[in-house]
Design a protein around this motif. Structure first.
Motif, PDB file in Angstrom:
ATOM      1  N   GLY A 205       0.811  -1.215   0.000  1.00 12.58           N
ATOM      2  CA  GLY A 205       0.000   0.000   0.000  1.00 12.58           C
ATOM      3  C   GLY A 205       0.842   1.261   0.000  1.00 12.58           C
ATOM      4  N   PRO A 206       0.194   2.397  -0.095  1.00 16.19           N
ATOM      5  CA  PRO A 206       0.913   3.678  -0.074  1.00 16.19           C
ATOM      6  C   PRO A 206       1.535   3.923   1.301  1.00 16.19           C
ATOM      7  N   GLU A 207       2.617   4.710   1.319  1.00 19.29           N
ATOM      8  CA  GLU A 207       3.324   4.978   2.570  1.00 19.29           C
ATOM      9  C   GLU A 207       2.416   5.572   3.631  1.00 19.29           C
ATOM     10  N   ASP A 208       1.481   6.406   3.214  1.00 20.84           N
ATOM     11  CA  ASP A 208       0.610   7.037   4.213  1.00 20.84           C
ATOM     12  C   ASP A 208      -0.421   6.059   4.786  1.00 20.84           C
ATOM     13  N   ASP A 209      -0.457   4.840   4.261  1.00 20.92           N
ATOM     14  CA  ASP A 209      -1.361   3.817   4.793  1.00 20.92           C
ATOM     15  C   ASP A 209      -0.604   2.821   5.681  1.00 20.92           C
ATOM     16  N   TYR A 210       0.696   3.064   5.887  1.00 18.52           N
ATOM     17  CA  TYR A 210       1.515   2.219   6.764  1.00 18.52           C
ATOM     18  C   TYR A 210       0.970   2.332   8.192  1.00 18.52           C
ATOM     19  N   MET A 211       0.873   1.220   8.872  1.00 20.24           N
ATOM     20  CA  MET A 211       0.360   1.134  10.237  1.00 20.24           C
ATOM     21  C   MET A 211      -1.056   1.691  10.340  1.00 20.24           C
ATOM     22  N   ASN A 212      -1.876   1.254   9.402  1.00 16.40           N
ATOM     23  CA  ASN A 212      -3.294   1.622   9.454  1.00 16.40           C
ATOM     24  C   ASN A 212      -3.974   0.821  10.569  1.00 16.40           C
ATOM     25  N   ALA A 213      -5.246   1.036  10.770  1.00 21.62           N
ATOM     26  CA  ALA A 213      -5.978   0.377  11.863  1.00 21.62           C
ATOM     27  C   ALA A 213      -5.920  -1.146  11.747  1.00 21.62           C
ATOM     28  N   ASP A 214      -5.966  -1.678  10.538  1.00 20.66           N
ATOM     29  CA  ASP A 214      -5.898  -3.130  10.359  1.00 20.66           C
ATOM     30  C   ASP A 214      -4.533  -3.671  10.752  1.00 20.66           C
ATOM     31  N   HIS A 215      -3.465  -2.947  10.388  1.00 21.95           N
ATOM     32  CA  HIS A 215      -2.116  -3.364  10.773  1.00 21.95           C
ATOM     33  C   HIS A 215      -1.976  -3.340  12.291  1.00 21.95           C
TER      34      HIS A 215
END
Length: 138
Positions: A14-24
């Motif tokens: 995914g895009p860098e700004d989606d790193y460590m999203n809620a699912d992660h």
């Protein structure tokens, strides 16, 4: 959205700004809770095992048993320290600042976190610290 699997984490592009999203964050929170439960179960098992200690008249057998118990206690002490680190990591997840290097603020990376969910440094920062520690030890 369905729960992420380890393979989903490995394959994530995914895009860098989606790193460590809620699912992660949820994936790693659950993994850490599972690790913690296993460590607590091990500690309980050790406690039971040590309480069952039987008196052995043979000195060689007694020495062997004592060495086994000492090794088991050293292992549990390492696990106790890991429990503290897991608790600290779970707090980072709750605060949503998990997955970022304590030294640089850069993402640690999903592959490294899969291998070591309690990692607080990027691989580069960890290697730098180890080199510095080695320099001072020499």
């Amino acid at each position: 959205m369905a729960k992420l699997t380890e393979q989903d984490i490995r394959d994530w592009k995914g895009p860098e700004d989606d790193y460590m999203n809620a699912d992660h964050l949820e994936f790693f929170r659950e993994r850490l809770i599972q690790m913690k439960a296993e460590l607590v179960a091990n500690a309980s098992q050790t406690t039971s095992h040590l309480q069952e200690q039987e008196a052995t008249p043979d000195p060689a057998d007694r020495a062997t048993l004592e060495e086994e118990y000492a090794l088991e206690l050293r292992t549990r002490d390492r696990e106790r320290k890991l429990l503290l680190k897991i608790d600290s990591t779970l707090r980072k997840i709750a605060e949503e600042n998990y997955g970022y290097c304590e030294d640089t603020g850069e993402p640690i990376g999903l592959p490294r976190l899969l291998a070591r969910p309690t990692a607080s440094l990027s691989l580069e920062a960890q290697e730098r610290r180890e080199r510095q520690k080695k320099q001072y030890a020499d």
